[in-house]
Design a protein around this motif. Sequence first.
Motif, PDB file in Angstrom:
ATOM      1  N   ASN A 469       1.674 -11.620  -7.919  1.00 12.24           N
ATOM      2  CA  ASN A 469       1.890 -12.348  -6.437  1.00 12.24           C
ATOM      3  C   ASN A 469       2.725 -13.703  -6.832  1.00 12.24           C
ATOM      4  O   ASN A 469       1.799 -14.469  -7.313  1.00 12.24           O
ATOM      5  N   PRO A 487      -2.039 -14.772  -0.280  1.00 10.72           N
ATOM      6  CA  PRO A 487      -2.511 -13.292  -0.480  1.00 10.72           C
ATOM      7  C   PRO A 487      -1.681 -12.672   0.461  1.00 10.72           C
ATOM      8  O   PRO A 487      -1.204 -12.993   1.746  1.00 10.72           O
ATOM      9  N   GLN A 488      -1.044 -11.428   0.164  1.00  7.65           N
ATOM     10  CA  GLN A 488      -0.250 -10.626   1.064  1.00  7.65           C
ATOM     11  C   GLN A 488      -1.064  -9.295   1.312  1.00  7.65           C
ATOM     12  O   GLN A 488      -1.800  -8.857   0.331  1.00  7.65           O
ATOM     13  N   GLU A 489      -0.857  -8.988   2.712  1.00  5.88           N
ATOM     14  CA  GLU A 489      -1.862  -8.033   3.056  1.00  5.88           C
ATOM     15  C   GLU A 489      -0.856  -6.671   3.691  1.00  5.88           C
ATOM     16  O   GLU A 489       0.282  -7.074   4.172  1.00  5.88           O
ATOM     17  N   ASN A 490      -1.363  -5.533   3.714  1.00  5.96           N
ATOM     18  CA  ASN A 490      -0.806  -4.560   4.259  1.00  5.96           C
ATOM     19  C   ASN A 490       0.696  -4.053   3.713  1.00  5.96           C
ATOM     20  O   ASN A 490       1.682  -4.048   4.347  1.00  5.96           O
ATOM     21  N   ARG A 511     -10.648  -8.667  -7.017  1.00  5.35           N
ATOM     22  CA  ARG A 511     -11.492  -8.068  -6.071  1.00  5.35           C
ATOM     23  C   ARG A 511     -12.982  -8.089  -6.715  1.00  5.35           C
ATOM     24  O   ARG A 511     -13.234  -8.464  -7.908  1.00  5.35           O
ATOM     25  N   PRO A 537      -3.931  -2.615   0.921  1.00  3.16           N
ATOM     26  CA  PRO A 537      -4.525  -3.442   1.866  1.00  3.16           C
ATOM     27  C   PRO A 537      -4.214  -5.040   1.663  1.00  3.16           C
ATOM     28  O   PRO A 537      -3.990  -5.777   2.283  1.00  3.16           O
ATOM     29  N   ARG A 538      -4.397  -5.249   0.536  1.00  3.88           N
ATOM     30  CA  ARG A 538      -4.324  -6.985  -0.020  1.00  3.88           C
ATOM     31  C   ARG A 538      -3.873  -6.972  -1.556  1.00  3.88           C
ATOM     32  O   ARG A 538      -4.135  -6.008  -2.467  1.00  3.88           O
ATOM     33  N   GLY A 540      -3.972 -10.251  -4.069  1.00  5.52           N
ATOM     34  CA  GLY A 540      -4.214 -11.668  -4.417  1.00  5.52           C
ATOM     35  C   GLY A 540      -3.087 -12.138  -5.308  1.00  5.52           C
ATOM     36  O   GLY A 540      -2.229 -12.937  -5.115  1.00  5.52           O
TER      37      GLY A 540
END
Length: 554
Positions: A469, A487-490, A511, A537-538, A540
């Motif tokens: 990321n 953080p990037q999601e979906n 995680r 989902p995510r 980091g």
Amino acid sequence: MDLYPVKAQFLSGEEVELRLDTDGHICEYAEVSIYHLNDLVYRQKVADFTGNILISVGKYDTTFAGYGASVTVCTGNTRILLETAFDVVENPKRSLRYGFLSDFTQDDADNGAVEWLNKCHINMVQYYDWSYRHDHLVADQEFYTDMMGKPISRKTVKDKIEKCAEHGMHSIAYGAIYAASKPFFEKHTNWALYNSCQKPFVFIDVFYIMNIAKDSPWRHHLIAEYRKAITKMGFAGIHMDTYGFPKTAYSHLEEKPELIRLDQEIPSLINQTREELAGANQDPYLIFNNVGNWPVYFTAAAKQDAVYIEVWNPYERYSHIAQLIDEARQLSGDQRPIILAAYLEPFRKDSRERAMNAARILTAAIVSNGAYHLLQGENQAVLTQGYYSDYTRLSEKDAAILRRCNDFMIRYLDLFYDEELRNVSMTHMGWDNYEYQCQSHPVSTYGEANKLWLTIREKELRKCLYFVNLCGCENDYWNKGKDTPIPQENIRIVVQVDSPVKGVYAASPDREAMQAQAIQYTDFESDKGAFIEFVLPRIGYWTVVWIDLQGENI
């Protein structure tokens, strides 16, 4: 509490033991689970114990595999999850994780450095500036100072070599290929190298550069000193260092100065060193330093145990990291590990938070591209420059973060260091390529700032996607401090497949648990063929996704 393997690496068929340190807690039981990728391969329950215990988790006959260990400890009403990793190999040279030691006084004898490196799975350790002189490696006395004035105890060096061996770690003696002291130079002026003005080359006014040519007496002297390091001190191999400059020089062995090209001499020096040291150690480790990637085009195929590159400008961007690794892999024919010595000056020049962000991103990038990062050493320290003795000490918290990155690397060793995996990042995504698509977020296959950096590697029945990321990072310079990635999601991913999918899995050191998660996916067809679609989902800092295929026709 703490959990770690008793050795940095285990051999095929060797009993694997984990050490559980409970800090004196009375434990009702501990549940031990061993995973290979997403598969549970071993489980046991240990009941009623206090203090530190050894847990045997079996023997593994694989030739090359990484495993994750998860232990849930129950103390009263509290359940504590501890994680570590270990790898099992037939040949230790197939996976070389390089670290360093540089403190060798009497007071450093039991400073915890070897134990820390073992917890980080460092299985090859460079002993930096351990010697008496670069032209006289093994000291004749117990206490001495090196050429930079650093005090050293010969017994401390030998004791650390023995301790490393107990932990399955291989001790490598630093030995520059052409550096000598001034007194040595003055006795052998015709053995030195001279510049185009016919003046001797001198590095930082201390090290005189000697002639490594095949017909030079210095070469024979040097290899003899390397042999003494192995036979007298017990080293397992040699780190053949260079300084990058000069690349051409004049020999004064004959009456008339003769111009020589060092890139034409170094490969034969490596090969001759290998051949002559084989008599001192059945299979000595040999590492040569390609400073600034020079002269890797000539040395990558030489008889050494890794392609080792010390990274300097102009290799300054993340894309250059991937480039160095890909070129080294091609030049060596995928025959040996690739190690990048990429030192991080933000630990000296920037805030600790930004330095740690840079370290996590760079290590993730190097490992995702299938190489190893030389950064860590001593007791919870990192390198910030070429003189290792000026390392930077980490806090307990930061050291634990980098250790966890190492755990992740070893746990998923098969995904990072399988030689069959081919990097297709630049050919299978973007433009009219439909093989891999990200339909929700900006993605770069060469490490652009403010995007998800996606590296793609695949083989016949496995596709791997490595996400680092860089969202929120203001630049793509690897040796600059970084803000914490946003953080990037979906994240929606589409992948073209030619065989039914067995499963899609994701794992991350970010995680709470490193155990792989099964990712739900959907199948669909278009005029381009069969595809799957899934959502992460995510992300980091670092996430790895792999797709296993069944190998049948759709």
